[in-house]
Design a protein around this motif. Structure first.
Motif, PDB file in Angstrom:
ATOM      1  N   PHE A 167       0.856  -1.183   0.000  1.00  0.00           N
ATOM      2  CA  PHE A 167       0.000   0.000   0.000  1.00  0.00           C
ATOM      3  C   PHE A 167       0.889   1.228   0.000  1.00  0.00           C
TER       4      PHE A 167
ATOM      5  N   VAL B  93       2.739  -5.301   2.776  1.00  0.00           N
ATOM      6  CA  VAL B  93       1.904  -6.024   3.736  1.00  0.00           C
ATOM      7  C   VAL B  93       1.932  -7.542   3.524  1.00  0.00           C
TER       8      VAL B  93
ATOM      9  N   PRO C 217      -0.922 -12.547  14.282  1.00  0.00           N
ATOM     10  CA  PRO C 217      -1.130 -11.358  15.095  1.00  0.00           C
ATOM     11  C   PRO C 217      -1.913 -10.280  14.335  1.00  0.00           C
ATOM     12  N   SER C 218      -2.512  -9.378  15.093  1.00  0.00           N
ATOM     13  CA  SER C 218      -3.208  -8.250  14.505  1.00  0.00           C
ATOM     14  C   SER C 218      -2.228  -7.468  13.624  1.00  0.00           C
ATOM     15  N   GLY C 219      -2.673  -7.102  12.433  1.00  0.00           N
ATOM     16  CA  GLY C 219      -1.816  -6.339  11.527  1.00  0.00           C
ATOM     17  C   GLY C 219      -0.876  -7.182  10.682  1.00  0.00           C
ATOM     18  N   SER C 220      -0.969  -8.513  10.804  1.00  0.00           N
ATOM     19  CA  SER C 220      -0.044  -9.369  10.055  1.00  0.00           C
ATOM     20  C   SER C 220      -0.459  -9.541   8.584  1.00  0.00           C
ATOM     21  N   GLY C 221      -1.654  -9.062   8.234  1.00  0.00           N
ATOM     22  CA  GLY C 221      -2.069  -9.115   6.823  1.00  0.00           C
ATOM     23  C   GLY C 221      -3.149 -10.141   6.525  1.00  0.00           C
ATOM     24  N   LYS C 222      -3.807 -10.655   7.573  1.00  0.00           N
ATOM     25  CA  LYS C 222      -4.802 -11.717   7.385  1.00  0.00           C
ATOM     26  C   LYS C 222      -5.987 -11.258   6.531  1.00  0.00           C
ATOM     27  N   SER C 223      -6.562 -10.113   6.888  1.00  0.00           N
ATOM     28  CA  SER C 223      -7.723  -9.632   6.129  1.00  0.00           C
ATOM     29  C   SER C 223      -7.310  -9.296   4.699  1.00  0.00           C
ATOM     30  N   THR C 224      -6.153  -8.668   4.565  1.00  0.00           N
ATOM     31  CA  THR C 224      -5.655  -8.322   3.227  1.00  0.00           C
ATOM     32  C   THR C 224      -5.554  -9.585   2.369  1.00  0.00           C
TER      33      THR C 224
HETATM   34  N1  LIG Z   1      -6.211  -0.200   2.144  1.00  0.00           N
HETATM   35  C1  LIG Z   1      -5.110  -0.085   2.906  1.00  0.00           C
HETATM   36  N2  LIG Z   1      -4.300   0.989   2.802  1.00  0.00           N
HETATM   37  C2  LIG Z   1      -3.190   1.093   3.550  1.00  0.00           C
HETATM   38  N3  LIG Z   1      -2.784   0.172   4.448  1.00  0.00           N
HETATM   39  C3  LIG Z   1      -3.543  -0.919   4.601  1.00  0.00           C
HETATM   40  C4  LIG Z   1      -4.751  -1.111   3.855  1.00  0.00           C
HETATM   41  N4  LIG Z   1      -5.298  -2.299   4.217  1.00  0.00           N
HETATM   42  C5  LIG Z   1      -4.477  -2.814   5.159  1.00  0.00           C
HETATM   43  N5  LIG Z   1      -3.422  -1.993   5.385  1.00  0.00           N
HETATM   44  C6  LIG Z   1      -2.330  -2.235   6.337  1.00  0.00           C
HETATM   45  O1  LIG Z   1      -1.884  -3.558   6.165  1.00  0.00           O
HETATM   46  C7  LIG Z   1      -1.532  -4.142   7.418  1.00  0.00           C
HETATM   47  C8  LIG Z   1      -2.290  -5.454   7.577  1.00  0.00           C
HETATM   48  O2  LIG Z   1      -3.672  -5.194   7.684  1.00  0.00           O
HETATM   49  P1  LIG Z   1      -4.751  -6.344   7.813  1.00  0.00           P
HETATM   50  O3  LIG Z   1      -4.662  -7.234   6.634  1.00  0.00           O
HETATM   51  O4  LIG Z   1      -6.056  -5.684   8.047  1.00  0.00           O
HETATM   52  O5  LIG Z   1      -4.250  -7.125   9.102  1.00  0.00           O
HETATM   53  P2  LIG Z   1      -4.984  -8.202  10.025  1.00  0.00           P
HETATM   54  O6  LIG Z   1      -6.276  -8.546   9.388  1.00  0.00           O
HETATM   55  O7  LIG Z   1      -4.029  -9.355  10.114  1.00  0.00           O
HETATM   56  O8  LIG Z   1      -5.151  -7.552  11.366  1.00  0.00           O
HETATM   57  C9  LIG Z   1      -1.870  -3.123   8.481  1.00  0.00           C
HETATM   58  O9  LIG Z   1      -0.681  -2.473   8.859  1.00  0.00           O
HETATM   59  C10 LIG Z   1      -2.807  -2.169   7.773  1.00  0.00           C
HETATM   60  O10 LIG Z   1      -2.700  -0.884   8.292  1.00  0.00           O
END
Ligand SMILES: Nc1ncnc2c1ncn2[C@@H]1O[C@H](COP(=O)(O)OP(=O)(O)O)[C@@H](O)[C@H]1O
Ligand SMILES: [Mg+2]
Length: 237
Positions: free
Chosen positions: A13, A22, A41-48
């Motif tokens: 990103f 990410v 962990p939170s922020g590890s990129g799971k949702s992404t």
């Molecule tokens: N659309 C986006 N723009 C910028 N940064 C993003 C975006 N989506 C996710 N991130 C960043 O990517 C990292 C992983 O996010 P995320 O996948 O939501 O983590 P998780 O689901 O594991 O908690 C975080 O640091 C988040 O801030």
């Protein structure tokens, strides 16, 4: 058969001058009928990662294929119809429409697609049956508990009869007992209704409802292991 294949997937990103990398070189295969749990962990990129696997987002580099089709080769319209047909998503915060009834919330994707009520009547009944909420069909979300609202979101994800269901922390907002009931429902949806499931979860006991556990740390897969019955016995009380 592979239903999802990710090859060397990266996602960055860009934010002003800063770039955050990410996801890094993710290779991942999901087979028909699997129930994958992704933990990290939170922020590890799971949702992404989940959004990329479901075609809600596109990799910066690498490819994601669903049923053998590289998603980057599809036009927007084709991608949309593939998502509607093959994929269901359930999120942590239900995302229901507050002033629509349970049955209209469930049927909403079909209404948007222009289907007539007479065409989807049976499907709606089946979905209400799966979630066990036939008697609550005329209620609105504010009259339901969190667990019931999530059930409605699950039924909504099932109305197009997709092959794959993606779950992003589906019980993250619910108490333990309600969470267990929902995990049992997901297990049925996987085994009885033959849906491939990919879930992201914080909960080890929820993860163990799956058939394979993938750990993600700092955007990289650090381990992939089959979940065996003895692991379930040791951890789920
Ligand atoms: N659309 C986006 N723009 C910028 N940064 C993003 C975006 N989506 C996710 N991130 C960043 O990517 C990292 C992983 O996010 P995320 O996948 O939501 O983590 P998780 O689901 O594991 O908690 C975080 O640091 C988040 O801030
Ligand atoms: Mg997340």
């Amino acid at each position: 058969m592979n239903v999802i294949q990710a090859v060397k997937v990266n996602r960055s990103f860009v934010n002003g001058k800063e770039t955050s990398h990410v996801l890094k070189d993710i290779d991942l295969t999901v087979e028909q009928g699997e129930f994958i749990s992704i933990m990290g962990p939170s922020g590890s990129g799971k949702s992404t990662l989940l959004y990329l696997l479901g075609g809600l987002d596109m990799p910066s580099d690498g490819t994601v294929s669903i049923n053998g089709t590289d998603l980057s080769t599809l036009k927007d319209k084709e991608l949309c119809s593939m998502r509607n047909r093959d994929i269901g998503f359930v999120f942590q915060f239900y995302n229901l429409v507050p002033n629509l009834t349970v049955e209209d919330n469930i049927a909403l994707p079909l209404m948007i697609a222009g289907r007539k009520r007479s065409e989807y009547k049976d499907k709606l009944e089946e979905c209400l049956e799966i979630i066990g909420m036939k008697d609550k069909r005329k209620l609105t979300p504010r009259e339901l508990s969190g667990g019931q609202q999530q059930r409605v979101a699950i039924a909504r994800a099932l109305v197009f009869d997709p092959k794959i269901i993606f779950l992003d922390e589906p019980i993250g907002n619910l108490d333990t007992k309600t969470g267990i009931k929902l995990m049992e429902l997901f297990r049925d949806i996987n085994q009885k209704y033959n849906k491939t499931i990919v879930q992201v979860t914080h909960s080890e006991s929820a993860a163990l409802y799956g058939s394979k556990l993938i750990k993600l740390v700092d955007g990289q897969i650090t381990s992939v292991e089959e979940i065996t019955p003895d692991m379930k016995i040791n951890t789920v009380s």
